[in-house]
Design an enzyme around this catalytic site. Structure first.
Site, PDB file in Angstrom:
ATOM      1  N   THR A 132       3.780  -7.276  -2.492  1.00 54.71           N
ATOM      2  CA  THR A 132       3.520  -7.766  -1.141  1.00 54.71           C
ATOM      3  C   THR A 132       2.741  -9.084  -1.151  1.00 54.71           C
ATOM      4  OG1 THR A 132       2.207  -7.262   0.832  1.00 54.71           O
ATOM      5  CG2 THR A 132       1.516  -6.189  -1.181  1.00 54.71           C
ATOM      6  N   ASP A 133       2.865  -9.842  -0.071  1.00 54.52           N
ATOM      7  CA  ASP A 133       2.076 -11.077   0.062  1.00 54.52           C
ATOM      8  C   ASP A 133       0.589 -10.769   0.281  1.00 54.52           C
ATOM      9  OD1 ASP A 133       2.183 -10.142   2.698  1.00 54.52           O
ATOM     10  OD2 ASP A 133       2.981 -11.998   3.552  1.00 54.52           O
ATOM     11  N   GLU A 134       0.276  -9.511   0.672  1.00 56.22           N
ATOM     12  CA  GLU A 134      -1.121  -9.183   0.986  1.00 56.22           C
ATOM     13  C   GLU A 134      -2.037  -9.299  -0.226  1.00 56.22           C
ATOM     14  OE1 GLU A 134      -2.048  -6.005   3.569  1.00 56.22           O
ATOM     15  OE2 GLU A 134      -0.237  -6.271   4.760  1.00 56.22           O
ATOM     16  N   TYR A 158      -5.432  -1.033   0.485  1.00 50.76           N
ATOM     17  CA  TYR A 158      -3.989  -1.112   0.196  1.00 50.76           C
ATOM     18  C   TYR A 158      -3.681  -2.317  -0.687  1.00 50.76           C
ATOM     19  CZ  TYR A 158       0.838  -2.636   0.840  1.00 50.76           C
ATOM     20  OH  TYR A 158       2.110  -3.105   0.615  1.00 50.76           O
ATOM     21  N   LYS A 162      -2.239  -2.617  -4.543  1.00 52.38           N
ATOM     22  CA  LYS A 162      -0.996  -3.318  -4.904  1.00 52.38           C
ATOM     23  C   LYS A 162      -1.288  -4.427  -5.920  1.00 52.38           C
ATOM     24  CE  LYS A 162       2.705  -2.899  -3.572  1.00 52.38           C
ATOM     25  NZ  LYS A 162       3.858  -2.039  -3.999  1.00 52.38           N
TER      26      LYS A 162
HETATM   27  P1  NAD Z   1       7.232   3.210   3.034  1.00 55.67           P
HETATM   28  O1  NAD Z   1       5.837   3.687   3.200  1.00 55.67           O
HETATM   29  O2  NAD Z   1       8.141   3.174   4.217  1.00 55.67           O
HETATM   30  O3  NAD Z   1       7.976   4.044   1.909  1.00 55.67           O
HETATM   31  C1  NAD Z   1       7.356   4.392   0.700  1.00 55.67           C
HETATM   32  C2  NAD Z   1       8.239   5.451   0.014  1.00 55.67           C
HETATM   33  O4  NAD Z   1       7.626   5.775  -1.240  1.00 55.67           O
HETATM   34  C3  NAD Z   1       8.354   6.739   0.798  1.00 55.67           C
HETATM   35  O5  NAD Z   1       9.697   7.174   0.809  1.00 55.67           O
HETATM   36  C4  NAD Z   1       7.460   7.719   0.026  1.00 55.67           C
HETATM   37  O6  NAD Z   1       7.883   9.065   0.141  1.00 55.67           O
HETATM   38  C5  NAD Z   1       7.614   7.192  -1.382  1.00 55.67           C
HETATM   39  N1  NAD Z   1       6.471   7.539  -2.243  1.00 55.67           N
HETATM   40  C6  NAD Z   1       5.147   7.431  -1.953  1.00 55.67           C
HETATM   41  N2  NAD Z   1       4.399   7.853  -2.995  1.00 55.67           N
HETATM   42  C7  NAD Z   1       5.270   8.214  -3.976  1.00 55.67           C
HETATM   43  C8  NAD Z   1       5.115   8.695  -5.293  1.00 55.67           C
HETATM   44  N3  NAD Z   1       3.901   8.921  -5.816  1.00 55.67           N
HETATM   45  N4  NAD Z   1       6.227   8.960  -6.024  1.00 55.67           N
HETATM   46  C9  NAD Z   1       7.463   8.747  -5.500  1.00 55.67           C
HETATM   47  N5  NAD Z   1       7.673   8.301  -4.247  1.00 55.67           N
HETATM   48  C10 NAD Z   1       6.582   8.017  -3.498  1.00 55.67           C
HETATM   49  O7  NAD Z   1       7.097   1.755   2.385  1.00 55.67           O
HETATM   50  P2  NAD Z   1       8.002   0.468   2.594  1.00 55.67           P
HETATM   51  O8  NAD Z   1       7.539  -0.278   3.785  1.00 55.67           O
HETATM   52  O9  NAD Z   1       9.430   0.862   2.468  1.00 55.67           O
HETATM   53  O10 NAD Z   1       7.553  -0.377   1.312  1.00 55.67           O
HETATM   54  C11 NAD Z   1       8.220  -0.196   0.064  1.00 55.67           C
HETATM   55  C12 NAD Z   1       7.534  -1.083  -0.975  1.00 55.67           C
HETATM   56  O11 NAD Z   1       7.591  -2.446  -0.552  1.00 55.67           O
HETATM   57  C13 NAD Z   1       6.054  -0.770  -1.177  1.00 55.67           C
HETATM   58  O12 NAD Z   1       5.770  -0.901  -2.537  1.00 55.67           O
HETATM   59  C14 NAD Z   1       5.322  -1.840  -0.371  1.00 55.67           C
HETATM   60  O13 NAD Z   1       4.076  -2.121  -0.916  1.00 55.67           O
HETATM   61  C15 NAD Z   1       6.281  -3.006  -0.512  1.00 55.67           C
HETATM   62  N6  NAD Z   1       6.283  -3.979   0.589  1.00 55.67           N
HETATM   63  C16 NAD Z   1       6.409  -3.571   1.892  1.00 55.67           C
HETATM   64  C17 NAD Z   1       6.473  -4.513   2.919  1.00 55.67           C
HETATM   65  C18 NAD Z   1       6.642  -4.106   4.374  1.00 55.67           C
HETATM   66  O14 NAD Z   1       6.557  -4.972   5.257  1.00 55.67           O
HETATM   67  N7  NAD Z   1       6.892  -2.846   4.681  1.00 55.67           N
HETATM   68  C19 NAD Z   1       6.407  -5.880   2.611  1.00 55.67           C
HETATM   69  C20 NAD Z   1       6.263  -6.260   1.266  1.00 55.67           C
HETATM   70  C21 NAD Z   1       6.231  -5.300   0.270  1.00 55.67           C
HETATM   71  O1  DAU Z   2       2.555  -8.435   4.499  1.00 53.08           O
HETATM   72  C1  DAU Z   2       3.283  -7.386   3.936  1.00 53.08           C
HETATM   73  C2  DAU Z   2       2.713  -6.069   4.396  1.00 53.08           C
HETATM   74  O2  DAU Z   2       3.121  -5.900   5.749  1.00 53.08           O
HETATM   75  C3  DAU Z   2       3.173  -4.883   3.552  1.00 53.08           C
HETATM   76  O3  DAU Z   2       2.677  -5.031   2.253  1.00 53.08           O
HETATM   77  C4  DAU Z   2       2.666  -3.565   4.149  1.00 53.08           C
HETATM   78  O4  DAU Z   2       3.189  -2.482   3.421  1.00 53.08           O
HETATM   79  C5  DAU Z   2       3.146  -3.475   5.588  1.00 53.08           C
HETATM   80  O5  DAU Z   2       2.637  -2.315   6.188  1.00 53.08           O
HETATM   81  C6  DAU Z   2       2.703  -4.711   6.373  1.00 53.08           C
HETATM   82  O6  DAU Z   2       1.250  -4.727   6.524  1.00 53.08           O
HETATM   83  P1  DAU Z   2       0.564  -5.178   7.886  1.00 53.08           P
HETATM   84  O7  DAU Z   2      -0.803  -4.629   7.954  1.00 53.08           O
HETATM   85  O8  DAU Z   2       0.725  -6.649   8.097  1.00 53.08           O
HETATM   86  O9  DAU Z   2       1.578  -4.441   8.913  1.00 53.08           O
HETATM   87  P2  DAU Z   2       1.303  -3.625  10.273  1.00 53.08           P
HETATM   88  O10 DAU Z   2       2.644  -3.416  10.887  1.00 53.08           O
HETATM   89  O11 DAU Z   2       0.436  -2.451  10.047  1.00 53.08           O
HETATM   90  O12 DAU Z   2       0.504  -4.692  11.135  1.00 53.08           O
HETATM   91  C7  DAU Z   2       1.065  -5.957  11.442  1.00 53.08           C
HETATM   92  C8  DAU Z   2       0.025  -6.720  12.224  1.00 53.08           C
HETATM   93  O13 DAU Z   2      -0.124  -6.118  13.517  1.00 53.08           O
HETATM   94  C9  DAU Z   2      -1.364  -6.698  11.592  1.00 53.08           C
HETATM   95  O14 DAU Z   2      -2.005  -7.946  11.830  1.00 53.08           O
HETATM   96  C10 DAU Z   2      -2.089  -5.577  12.355  1.00 53.08           C
HETATM   97  C11 DAU Z   2      -1.462  -5.644  13.735  1.00 53.08           C
HETATM   98  N1  DAU Z   2      -1.370  -4.352  14.460  1.00 53.08           N
HETATM   99  C12 DAU Z   2      -0.850  -3.275  13.813  1.00 53.08           C
HETATM  100  C13 DAU Z   2      -0.759  -2.054  14.448  1.00 53.08           C
HETATM  101  C14 DAU Z   2      -0.211  -0.846  13.731  1.00 53.08           C
HETATM  102  C15 DAU Z   2      -1.768  -4.280  15.790  1.00 53.08           C
HETATM  103  O15 DAU Z   2      -2.208  -5.295  16.387  1.00 53.08           O
HETATM  104  N2  DAU Z   2      -1.656  -3.066  16.427  1.00 53.08           N
HETATM  105  C16 DAU Z   2      -1.189  -1.942  15.813  1.00 53.08           C
HETATM  106  O16 DAU Z   2      -1.164  -0.859  16.452  1.00 53.08           O
END
Ligand code: NAD
Ligand code: DAU
Length: 354
Positions: A132-134, A158, A162
């Protein structure tokens, strides 16, 4: 075949569906099925001989070693993680367990498997870590976007977990020679997104007539990428990425949160107007900020564009319209994921925010 971990979650499920829509190479999906894992995401693959699902933990070394030996994948793509920042603030333990310890154990299992392959297979093998970019921390309004050379300065439990996993992946290349690739992507959105994250939460709450919670002043900036574009980037990095390299993935789409929320309201006003004629924007409610909330993320994706010729196919305007329409068309999916565990989480996160 390829082994995908965490393939029942948001991005992993989109990845598996896209992979099998474009290729006949089989996929083994290892997923623990935490609250975020939803086998219904992959229900359309039932009976498809190219798809195999195993419920299990990436940290369960005997299981992973057995699966690797049995199925002989040519690549492992690691999506499995605890992924929600707010949850990591309420309870970091699971994040360390899966994202750090789990990744380390997975790397160990994969290393043992890889070392036993033939020379030719070892050269072809890849371990792709989805990050992730975080991990890069927070930017000021005038800072340049994150490049792959930025220091890792994670600010939440988190992102710290990562960043630790990214370091482990790097170390397994440098110490053991495991052929790894890492992608660091910005915020994804699109179909199958669990409604604890901003975009799906806003859509779901708007339709239910509930408040639309905006943290703090709503001016925090994120870069948004349609999930299918993230999937195409991962396929491209797997196919042509240079071993040991990091590739930033993003949409060149920086937007403040409040603008995202208002855009969703405007789309819903058009696609599902309220019976009283008012706008969904009347439901916007500013709530207490996230502790340690990163102010701005921005991704410089020029390396993957230049070296691998990848570009996103969707603009934010086209992607968000598709996303809102998907939620309107898939209300049953939403109802099903709103399990008891999900309701408990809403109580934990929003009670006391005012
Ligand atoms: P998600 O939370 O929707 O899904 C995570 C999945 O991993 C789930 O199906 C869960 O059951 C499985 N899991 C959790 N712990 C596990 C374990 N110990 N063993 C096997 N499976 C396990 O997450 P997502 O949003 O699909 O993100 C997927 C990946 O991409 C993550 O590594 C996250 O850090 C990364 N990522 C997410 C975003 C985003 O915006 N969602 C952006 C950049 C990177
Ligand atoms: O940047 C990549 C990341 O993006 C991934 O690594 C994470 O897995 C993914 O969850 C996401 O993280 P964020 O914290 O950016 O996503 P979230 O959707 O939780 O929040 C997006 C933005 O919106 C953040 O600035 C917090 C804000 N927010 C979020 C929620 C849930 C609100 O203002 N209100 C809310 O209720």
């Amino acid at each position: 075949m390829i082994l995908v971990t965490g393939g029942a979650g948001f991005i992993g499920a989109n990845f598996v569906l896209d992979w099998l829509a474009q290729s006949d190479e089989p996929v083994l999906n290892l997923d623990k099925l935490t609250y975020a894992g939803n086998p219904e995401n992959l229900a359309s693959l039932q009976g498809d001989s190219r798809y195999l699902f195993v419920q299990g933990d990436i940290g369960d070394a005997p299981l992973v070693e057995r699966l690797l030996a049995q199925h002989q994948p040519r690549a492992v793509i690691n999506f499995a993680a605890e992924s929600h920042v707010d949850r990591s603030i309420h309870g970091p333990e699971d994040f360390i367990q899966t994202n750090v310890v789990g990744t380390m154990r997975l790397l160990q299992s994969v290393r043992a498997y890889w070392q036993a392959l033939t020379d030719a297979q070892r050269i072809e093998f890849r371990f792709l870590h989805v990050s992730t970019d975080e991990v890069y921390g927070s930017l000021s309004p005038t800072d340049p976007a994150f490049t792959e050379g930025n220091k890792l300065e994670p600010n939440s439990p988190y992102s710290a977990s990562k960043a630790a996993s990214d370091h482990l992946v790097r170390a397994w290349l440098h110490t053991y020679g495991l052929p790894v690739l890492t992608t660091n992507c910005s915020n994804n959105y699109g179909p199958l997104h669990f409604p604890e994250k901003l975009i799906p939460l806003i859509i779901v709450n708007a339709l239910a007539g509930k408040p639309l919670p905006v943290y703090g002043d709503g001016l925090q900036v994120r870069d948004w990428l349609y999930v299918k574009d993230h999937c195409s980037a991962i396929r491209r990095v797997l196919a042509a990425g240079r071993v040991g390299e990091i590739y930033n993935v993003g949409g060149w789409n920086e937007k403040p949160n409040i603008e995202i929320v208002k855009t969703i309201c405007t789309l819903l006003d058009e696609l599902r107007p309220k019976s009283d004629g008012s706008s969904y924007q009347t439901q916007i409610t500013y709530v207490q900020d996230r502790p340690g909330h990163d102010r701005r993320y921005a991704i410089d994706a020029s390396k993957i564009e230049r070296e691998l010729g990848w570009k996103p196919a969707e603009t934010f305007a086209t992607g968000i319209r598709k996303t809102v329409q998907w939620y309107l068309d898939n209300q049953d999916w939403v109802t099903h994921v709103q399990s008891g565990a999900y309701r408990d989480w809403v109580q934990t996160n929003y009670a006391g925010r005012g």
